[in-house]
Every structure is written in C-alpha cells, then in structure tokens.
Design a protein around this motif. Structure first.
Motif, PDB file in Angstrom:
ATOM      1  N   LEU A 149       0.833  -1.204   0.000  1.00  0.00           N
ATOM      2  CA  LEU A 149       0.000   0.000   0.000  1.00  0.00           C
ATOM      3  C   LEU A 149       0.870   1.257   0.000  1.00  0.00           C
ATOM      4  CD1 LEU A 149      -2.810  -1.072   2.497  1.00  0.00           C
ATOM      5  CD2 LEU A 149      -3.120  -0.479   0.070  1.00  0.00           C
ATOM      6  N   ALA A 150       2.007   1.202   0.679  1.00  0.00           N
ATOM      7  CA  ALA A 150       2.914   2.354   0.682  1.00  0.00           C
ATOM      8  C   ALA A 150       3.442   2.617  -0.726  1.00  0.00           C
ATOM      9  CB  ALA A 150       4.079   2.102   1.648  1.00  0.00           C
ATOM     10  N   TRP A 151       3.817   1.544  -1.446  1.00  0.00           N
ATOM     11  CA  TRP A 151       4.278   1.722  -2.814  1.00  0.00           C
ATOM     12  C   TRP A 151       3.147   2.242  -3.706  1.00  0.00           C
ATOM     13  CZ3 TRP A 151       8.927   2.303  -4.443  1.00  0.00           C
ATOM     14  CH2 TRP A 151      10.000   1.704  -3.779  1.00  0.00           C
ATOM     15  N   ALA A 152       1.933   1.757  -3.484  1.00  0.00           N
ATOM     16  CA  ALA A 152       0.789   2.251  -4.264  1.00  0.00           C
ATOM     17  C   ALA A 152       0.567   3.737  -4.009  1.00  0.00           C
ATOM     18  CB  ALA A 152      -0.468   1.459  -3.902  1.00  0.00           C
ATOM     19  N   THR A 153       0.720   4.152  -2.754  1.00  0.00           N
ATOM     20  CA  THR A 153       0.568   5.566  -2.424  1.00  0.00           C
ATOM     21  C   THR A 153       1.633   6.408  -3.124  1.00  0.00           C
ATOM     22  OG1 THR A 153      -0.300   4.930  -0.256  1.00  0.00           O
ATOM     23  CG2 THR A 153       0.381   7.214  -0.533  1.00  0.00           C
ATOM     24  N   CYS A 154       2.855   5.911  -3.148  1.00  0.00           N
ATOM     25  CA  CYS A 154       3.950   6.627  -3.828  1.00  0.00           C
ATOM     26  C   CYS A 154       3.674   6.743  -5.326  1.00  0.00           C
ATOM     27  CB  CYS A 154       5.273   5.910  -3.600  1.00  0.00           C
ATOM     28  SG  CYS A 154       5.890   6.002  -1.909  1.00  0.00           S
ATOM     29  N   LEU A 155       3.239   5.635  -5.950  1.00  0.00           N
ATOM     30  CA  LEU A 155       2.968   5.657  -7.384  1.00  0.00           C
ATOM     31  C   LEU A 155       1.823   6.599  -7.723  1.00  0.00           C
ATOM     32  CD1 LEU A 155       3.385   1.853  -8.215  1.00  0.00           C
ATOM     33  CD2 LEU A 155       4.962   3.717  -8.772  1.00  0.00           C
ATOM     34  N   MET A 205       8.883   9.255   0.794  1.00  0.00           N
ATOM     35  CA  MET A 205      10.201   8.643   0.635  1.00  0.00           C
ATOM     36  C   MET A 205      10.901   8.503   1.994  1.00  0.00           C
ATOM     37  SD  MET A 205      10.776   7.761  -2.509  1.00  0.00           S
ATOM     38  CE  MET A 205       9.088   7.156  -2.333  1.00  0.00           C
ATOM     39  N   ALA A 206      10.854   9.552   2.788  1.00  0.00           N
ATOM     40  CA  ALA A 206      11.478   9.493   4.115  1.00  0.00           C
ATOM     41  C   ALA A 206      10.791   8.445   4.985  1.00  0.00           C
ATOM     42  CB  ALA A 206      11.412  10.866   4.782  1.00  0.00           C
ATOM     43  N   GLN A 207       9.470   8.405   4.902  1.00  0.00           N
ATOM     44  CA  GLN A 207       8.712   7.419   5.680  1.00  0.00           C
ATOM     45  C   GLN A 207       9.033   6.005   5.242  1.00  0.00           C
ATOM     46  OE1 GLN A 207       7.180   7.544   8.342  1.00  0.00           O
ATOM     47  NE2 GLN A 207       5.158   6.617   8.381  1.00  0.00           N
ATOM     48  N   GLY A 208       9.209   5.817   3.930  1.00  0.00           N
ATOM     49  CA  GLY A 208       9.556   4.492   3.421  1.00  0.00           C
ATOM     50  C   GLY A 208      10.921   4.032   3.894  1.00  0.00           C
TER      51      GLY A 208
END
Length: 345
Positions: free
Chosen positions: A241-247, A277-280
C-alpha cells in the motif's frame, strides 16, 4: 490606559448563558490569529499522537492501571509507580493541553468577523472527537491494552487530524463557493490517493497490533491475523500500500504538470512524495532492524505527516476566495483564470 468595563449582574448572566457569544461581542481576532489558533490545534493533535506512541513504546501503557483515576486510590501517579506511571499520566495531562488548543480555536473562529459558522462547526467537531478519544483511551486501559481498541484509538486520532487539517485550511480561505483548480478526473485521482493513504494507515495499525510492542511488560494479547500471514504478511501488505501511495503521488504530480495546473497543488504533491520517501526509508530500516523503539516512534510521526500531506494535496485542488466584510463580492484571486481553463481537463 483604557479603563476596564465594569461587569454588571446582567453581564455575568449573559456570560454564563452563552460564553462564546459574550466573548465574540467584545473581541474580534485578527485573521492571522484565527489561522494560528487552527494550526496550533492541528500541531497539538500530532503531538498527542506521537506522545501516545511513546507511551506504548516505553511499555507504559498500563503505567496508570485504571481510568479515569490513575490508580484505585489516587487521581495522579504515585512515586511507587515510577517512570512508567509518569509517562502514562503525562500523556493523559496532554489531553487537557489539546483541549485548551481546540478551545482557543473554537473561540477564535466564533469571534471572527464576519461570523463563520462552518469554521466554528469544525472546531466543535474536533472537541467532540477529543472527548470521544479520551473515553476510548480509558477503555483501552480498562481492557488491558486490547490491540483492537489500541488500533481504534489511533484511527480516531487520524480522524481528528483530518478535521484539524481541514479547519486550518478553511481558516485561510473565504466562504465563497469553491472554484476547482483542476478537472474532475484529476480531482478523482486525488481522492483515490487519499483513500489509499487512509488504507495504508489502517493497515499500519494492524502491523502494530501484530508486532512486538504491546505497550506493557505484562502478557498483552496481540492480533494473530493468520489469514494475512501474521506480522510478516501484514507488514508486506502495508508495504504494498505504501508503494501504491507513492505511485499515485507520482502519477498525480505528472498529471498536474501535464495540464499546467497552478503551482500550489504541484508543490504540495511534491512535498507529499518527499515525506513518503522518508517514511519508506524509516519503515524498511525498522523492519530489517527488529523494530527499534526510536524508529517506530519516528514512523508514527511520519504517518501523521503523510496523512496531513495527502489531505493538503486534495484541498489544494480548489480555492475558496475571501469575501469583503458585510458580504461583498468575492475578492479576485489570480488562480481563478487557471481554474476556468482547467475545468475541462
């Protein structure tokens, strides 16, 4: 020096009957004061979320073993309760600071001229969410830090952050009808981003509920969630979900750039991407280093900033021009022409 007006019995009765109206009749805050009051309420909401995380991460969740008192015989912490009691009781006291900040935001909004009922309602919505979360926090203690109640506690705090962020935004706007700064498809994409961000935060509470930081040194039950693969599987869903949010954030920025949207929405989308990005980075480092408490706390702070950032992106896609006192025509804004041009985008 100006003399202080004398308070008559009629004044006291009026103040007791409707204190907000009494204050509003005698005090008009500057616009900047209203904005700062709304911002202070938002900042205090973030602070109490982070300090609540500190309570859990230091194992102080049952530092005060009962509620609303700290112990069965004491309203406050005692020396025998040590460090954990101080941490838990200190977090409880911060609730009163948050109430004061929200109260000041309500007073400033109510006393503003001309009167802005929508802004005052947002202040009261914050107040009742604070009260509800305080009661839910007490229930969390009474049920021994049940992970589902802990998750609900954080989600209600996220709702409070959303209302506080909206009030801060509205305090800097007028009450005219909103004007779009992007077309309907762009706005829908922003809504998808907000919904996915909300899911990211919700699944994050499940990761917490299955993880090792239970909030107390005693045997606190954890979520099993075997159907998601336990803690590891839930963390992977959270990462997806984090990657989906970034995309989605990158896609939205690209669309805003392609349609030549105003710089405000593009900048806020760029800021959200940097926060993500920082959160990731924090998230992956804590995953591979067995969840050190400091990094988990930083990740909680990052979660609040991501949520605020996503909401600000959505709110930046429209403007509400200010109005002259007395209900005159809306003041012109330079972005209005852009709005008309982008409506069909």
């Amino acid at each position: 020096m100006r003399s202080v007006p004398k308070m008559t019995a009629a004044h006291l009765f009026e103040a007791a009957r409707n204190p907000l109206a009494f204050i509003a009749a005698r005090y008009t805050p500057r616009q900047r004061t209203v904005e700062r009051a709304a911002l202070l309420a938002l900042m205090m909401t973030v602070v109490i979320v982070v300090t609540g995380g500190a309570v859990r991460l230091t194992g102080s969740g049952l530092g005060c073993p009962t509620w609303p008192q700290c112990t069965d015989t004491s309203l406050t912490t005692t020396r025998e309760m040590g460090f954990h009691g101080v941490i838990e009781f200190g977090n409880r006291m911060l609730t009163y600071v948050l109430c004061a900040a929200v109260g000041w935001a309500i007073i400033a909004a109510r006393a503003a001229k001309p009167r802005r009922r929508s802004l005052t309602r947002l202040g009261w919505a914050q107040f009742w969410l604070v009260m509800g979360n305080a009661v839910l926090g007490g229930i969390v203690v009474l049920v021994g830090l049940n992970p589902y109640t802990v998750a609900a506690h954080f989600l209600l705090s996220s709702a409070l952050i959303a209302i506080a962020a909206l009030m801060w935004q509205r305090s800097r706007e007028g009450d005219a009808a909103p004007r779009p700064l992007a077309g309907p498809k762009v706005v829908r994409l922003a809504w998808v981003l907000v919904v996915v961000t909300a899911l990211l935060i919700a699944v994050g509470t499940l990761v917490t509920g299955t993880g090792p930081h239970a909030g107390d040194s005693s045997d606190v039950p954890r979520m099993s969630l075997e159907w998601l693969g336990g803690w590891t599987g839930t963390a992977r869903v959270h990462a997806a979900l984090a990657w989906a949010t970034c995309l989605l954030t990158v896609a939205l920025w690209g669309v805003l750039k392609a349609v030549d949207a105003p710089v405000g929405p593009r900048n806020k989308t760029g800021i959200l991407f940097l926060v993500l990005m920082a959160q990731g980075v924090i998230g992956y480092v804590q995953y591979f280093t067995d969840l050190p408490e400091v990094l988990v706390g930083a990740h909680m702070l990052g979660a609040t900033l991501v949520w605020i950032g996503a909401l600000r992106v959505l709110l930046a896609l429209r403007e509400r021009p200010g109005t002259e006192p007395g209900g005159a025509e809306p003041l012109p804004r330079p972005q209005a022409a852009d709005a008309a041009r982008l409506t069909a985008a």
